[in-house]
Write a protein that holds these residues in place. Structure first.
Motif, PDB file in Angstrom:
ATOM      1  N   VAL A 138       0.851  -1.194   0.000  1.00 23.35           N
ATOM      2  CA  VAL A 138       0.000   0.000   0.000  1.00 23.35           C
ATOM      3  C   VAL A 138       0.885   1.242   0.000  1.00 23.35           C
ATOM      4  O   VAL A 138       1.765   1.389   0.858  1.00 23.35           O
ATOM      5  N   VAL A 139       0.668   2.124  -0.973  1.00 24.07           N
ATOM      6  CA  VAL A 139       1.562   3.280  -1.142  1.00 24.07           C
ATOM      7  C   VAL A 139       0.829   4.614  -1.085  1.00 24.07           C
ATOM      8  O   VAL A 139       1.463   5.672  -1.043  1.00 24.07           O
ATOM      9  N   GLY A 140      -0.477   4.605  -1.125  1.00 26.28           N
ATOM     10  CA  GLY A 140      -1.195   5.878  -1.111  1.00 26.28           C
ATOM     11  C   GLY A 140      -2.657   5.646  -0.782  1.00 26.28           C
ATOM     12  O   GLY A 140      -3.095   4.508  -0.578  1.00 26.28           O
ATOM     13  N   ARG A 141      -3.408   6.725  -0.716  1.00 25.32           N
ATOM     14  CA  ARG A 141      -4.833   6.613  -0.407  1.00 25.32           C
ATOM     15  C   ARG A 141      -5.590   7.696  -1.162  1.00 25.32           C
ATOM     16  O   ARG A 141      -5.058   8.768  -1.469  1.00 25.32           O
ATOM     17  N   LEU A 142      -6.813   7.376  -1.468  1.00 27.61           N
ATOM     18  CA  LEU A 142      -7.718   8.335  -2.101  1.00 27.61           C
ATOM     19  C   LEU A 142      -8.725   8.801  -1.060  1.00 27.61           C
ATOM     20  O   LEU A 142      -9.408   7.989  -0.445  1.00 27.61           O
ATOM     21  N   VAL A 143      -8.784  10.112  -0.867  1.00 26.73           N
ATOM     22  CA  VAL A 143      -9.773  10.703   0.022  1.00 26.73           C
ATOM     23  C   VAL A 143     -10.956  11.122  -0.848  1.00 26.73           C
ATOM     24  O   VAL A 143     -10.813  11.978  -1.734  1.00 26.73           O
ATOM     25  N   TYR A 144     -12.096  10.484  -0.625  1.00 28.68           N
ATOM     26  CA  TYR A 144     -13.291  10.787  -1.422  1.00 28.68           C
ATOM     27  C   TYR A 144     -14.042  11.972  -0.807  1.00 28.68           C
ATOM     28  O   TYR A 144     -14.105  12.117   0.418  1.00 28.68           O
ATOM     29  N   GLU A 145     -14.620  12.799  -1.681  1.00 28.79           N
ATOM     30  CA  GLU A 145     -15.375  13.971  -1.243  1.00 28.79           C
ATOM     31  C   GLU A 145     -16.705  14.037  -1.980  1.00 28.79           C
ATOM     32  O   GLU A 145     -16.799  13.633  -3.146  1.00 28.79           O
ATOM     33  N   ARG A 146     -17.707  14.542  -1.294  1.00 23.70           N
ATOM     34  CA  ARG A 146     -19.004  14.772  -1.944  1.00 23.70           C
ATOM     35  C   ARG A 146     -18.904  15.952  -2.898  1.00 23.70           C
ATOM     36  O   ARG A 146     -18.248  16.947  -2.608  1.00 23.70           O
ATOM     37  N   MET A 147     -19.610  15.856  -4.010  1.00 26.82           N
ATOM     38  CA  MET A 147     -19.812  17.016  -4.867  1.00 26.82           C
ATOM     39  C   MET A 147     -21.012  17.814  -4.338  1.00 26.82           C
ATOM     40  O   MET A 147     -21.977  17.242  -3.813  1.00 26.82           O
ATOM     41  N   ALA A 148     -20.961  19.131  -4.487  1.00 29.18           N
ATOM     42  CA  ALA A 148     -22.114  19.963  -4.114  1.00 29.18           C
ATOM     43  C   ALA A 148     -23.230  19.820  -5.145  1.00 29.18           C
ATOM     44  O   ALA A 148     -24.377  20.202  -4.889  1.00 29.18           O
ATOM     45  N   GLY A 149     -22.909  19.282  -6.290  1.00 31.05           N
ATOM     46  CA  GLY A 149     -23.880  19.010  -7.346  1.00 31.05           C
ATOM     47  C   GLY A 149     -23.200  18.171  -8.406  1.00 31.05           C
ATOM     48  O   GLY A 149     -21.969  18.171  -8.521  1.00 31.05           O
ATOM     49  N   ARG A 150     -23.989  17.438  -9.189  1.00 34.35           N
ATOM     50  CA  ARG A 150     -23.390  16.604 -10.233  1.00 34.35           C
ATOM     51  C   ARG A 150     -22.876  17.491 -11.368  1.00 34.35           C
ATOM     52  O   ARG A 150     -23.581  18.386 -11.835  1.00 34.35           O
ATOM     53  N   PRO A 151     -21.654  17.255 -11.852  1.00 31.18           N
ATOM     54  CA  PRO A 151     -21.146  18.061 -12.966  1.00 31.18           C
ATOM     55  C   PRO A 151     -21.977  17.853 -14.229  1.00 31.18           C
ATOM     56  O   PRO A 151     -22.586  16.802 -14.432  1.00 31.18           O
ATOM     57  N   GLU A 152     -21.984  18.879 -15.072  1.00 25.12           N
ATOM     58  CA  GLU A 152     -22.673  18.753 -16.354  1.00 25.12           C
ATOM     59  C   GLU A 152     -21.931  17.802 -17.278  1.00 25.12           C
ATOM     60  O   GLU A 152     -22.530  17.134 -18.117  1.00 25.12           O
ATOM     61  N   ARG A 153     -20.607  17.731 -17.136  1.00 27.32           N
ATOM     62  CA  ARG A 153     -19.802  16.804 -17.924  1.00 27.32           C
ATOM     63  C   ARG A 153     -18.910  16.009 -16.974  1.00 27.32           C
ATOM     64  O   ARG A 153     -18.315  16.577 -16.066  1.00 27.32           O
ATOM     65  N   LEU A 154     -18.815  14.715 -17.210  1.00 27.22           N
ATOM     66  CA  LEU A 154     -17.967  13.860 -16.394  1.00 27.22           C
ATOM     67  C   LEU A 154     -16.599  13.702 -17.031  1.00 27.22           C
ATOM     68  O   LEU A 154     -16.414  13.925 -18.233  1.00 27.22           O
ATOM     69  N   TYR A 155     -15.629  13.297 -16.215  1.00 28.71           N
ATOM     70  CA  TYR A 155     -14.297  13.028 -16.732  1.00 28.71           C
ATOM     71  C   TYR A 155     -14.382  11.949 -17.812  1.00 28.71           C
ATOM     72  O   TYR A 155     -14.982  10.896 -17.608  1.00 28.71           O
ATOM     73  N   GLY A 156     -13.795  12.243 -18.951  1.00 27.32           N
ATOM     74  CA  GLY A 156     -13.759  11.251 -20.024  1.00 27.32           C
ATOM     75  C   GLY A 156     -14.973  11.224 -20.915  1.00 27.32           C
ATOM     76  O   GLY A 156     -14.979  10.562 -21.952  1.00 27.32           O
TER      77      GLY A 156
END
Length: 359
Positions: free
Chosen positions: A320-338
């Motif tokens: 294990v070398v790292g961690r992802l800290v997840y966060e809530r969005m205040a709203g869904r983006p109009e466009r998603l990554y990718g």
């Protein structure tokens, strides 16, 4: 205002209100699903050392004490490996109360071993901007492996805005993972979602790349231009382990395929300083939709930018070398990554920065 990371529509509203402003009009391409790309200004200052302004202090006052040389970026200028530069950014902020900001290097910046951090007036931390901040933004840039050619308007950093508390607790992360798997295989959840290094690829023995110590200059505008072999050594193993050399920079890949659901964002954070003489660092923002089926992802591996410190270190497959800290969005983006945007790393595996081609 809803709590969480602000999506693209909220960023456009901030621009319209003048809370985010710039010397040149902000372009649509700068607005990402959960962040805004920041642009280099027209001048770079070579400085003696990295610094923070400190409480009650302005960056330009400290700059006057530490400046060694200044150069125009108008026709392009080379930032040399091992030197420290300060570049005023085109964007400036007038943050309302209740809204904070955090900055990070963009993916391609980190993969070039470009240490770049945002500093502000009154600043006591890199890349952290408090509520109510009104003033300019500066990028500190220190090329660690390669000298780079830069021009005004290049986007090396990105900034994310938060209203209130956005990070998920471990209990909330476990519930989210149960409802929608966030990672292939078992989820290691401890102050975020842990991820490990892949040193046993499914095919072949190529597990990573190590930056060569003496190379040419990289023009950051040139995409798929430079032969990888001129800048990188291949790292191969069939033993499931490699030895990291002190001072060397490596591109490796996570064992797990990661998913960021559309209503969440994530930030990569170091795991623990106590686990070894290395750090996984730099490009830390994962946008909503990264690796997600709705955005054509089906799980994407995280590319790891690893620098070894004081002593040689044996890195083992699955460590294990790292961690992802997840966060809530205040709203869904109009466009998603990718999804309909120029996302260079959706569905990625082990991959160098976009400036390199095979050969």
């Amino acid at each position: 205002m809803m709590q969480g990371v602000l999506p693209d529509s909220a960023l456009r509203a901030m621009i319209a209100r003048g809370e985010i402003a710039a010397e040149r009009p902000i372009t649509p391409e700068q607005v990402q699903p959960a962040s805004l790309d920041l642009r280099l200004g027209t001048v770079a200052y070579r400085i003696r050392a990295s610094f923070l302004a400190g409480r009650g202090q302005r960056v330009d006052t400290k700059l006057a004490e530490l400046e060694m040389h200044r150069m125009s970026l108008a026709d392009g200028a080379v930032l040399e490996k091992g030197c420290v530069y300060l570049v005023p950014l085109m964007e400036h902020l007038a943050l309302p109360m209740g809204l904070t900001a955090v900055s990070n290097a963009k993916s391609s910046t980190g993969r070039l071993d470009l240490l770049t951090r945002v500093i502000t007036d009154d600043g006591t931390e890199f890349d952290r901007i408090p509520e109510g901040y009104t003033g300019p933004l500066y990028a500190e840039i220190c090329p660690r492996s390669f000298s780079v050619l830069v021009r005004p308007g290049m986007r090396l950093n990105q900034i994310r805005f938060r209203a209130g508390q956005a990070a998920l607790s471990d209990a909330e992360l476990k519930l989210l993972h149960a409802a929608e798997p966030l990672v292939s295989g078992e989820a290691v959840i401890d102050h975020g979602l842990g991820f490990s290094v892949d040193l046993r690829p499914e095919t072949g023995d190529l597990v990573g790349y190590r930056a060569k110590p003496h190379t040419g200059v990289i023009d950051l505008d040139r995409i798929a231009h430079y032969p990888a072999s001129a800048f990188w050594e291949e790292v191969r193993t069939r033993e499931g382990r490699i030895i990291l050399d002190p001072g060397a920079f490596y591109i490796l890949v996570s064992r797990e395929a990661v998913v960021i659901p559309p209503d969440f964002a994530a930030e990569m954070a170091p795991y623990l300083a106590m686990v070894g003489e290395f750090r996984v660092h730099y490009a830390g923002f994962f946008d909503p939709g990264f690796g997600h089926g709705a955005a054509g992802g089906e799980g994407s591996k995280g590319v790891l930018e690893v620098r070894c410190h004081e002593a040689p270190f044996v890195l083992e497959h699955g460590q294990v070398v790292g961690r992802l800290v997840y966060e809530r969005m205040a709203g869904r983006p109009e466009r998603l990554y990718g999804a309909g945007i120029a996302s260079n790393y959706q569905g990625q595996g082990l991959k160098l920065a976009k400036h390199f081609r095979a050969g």
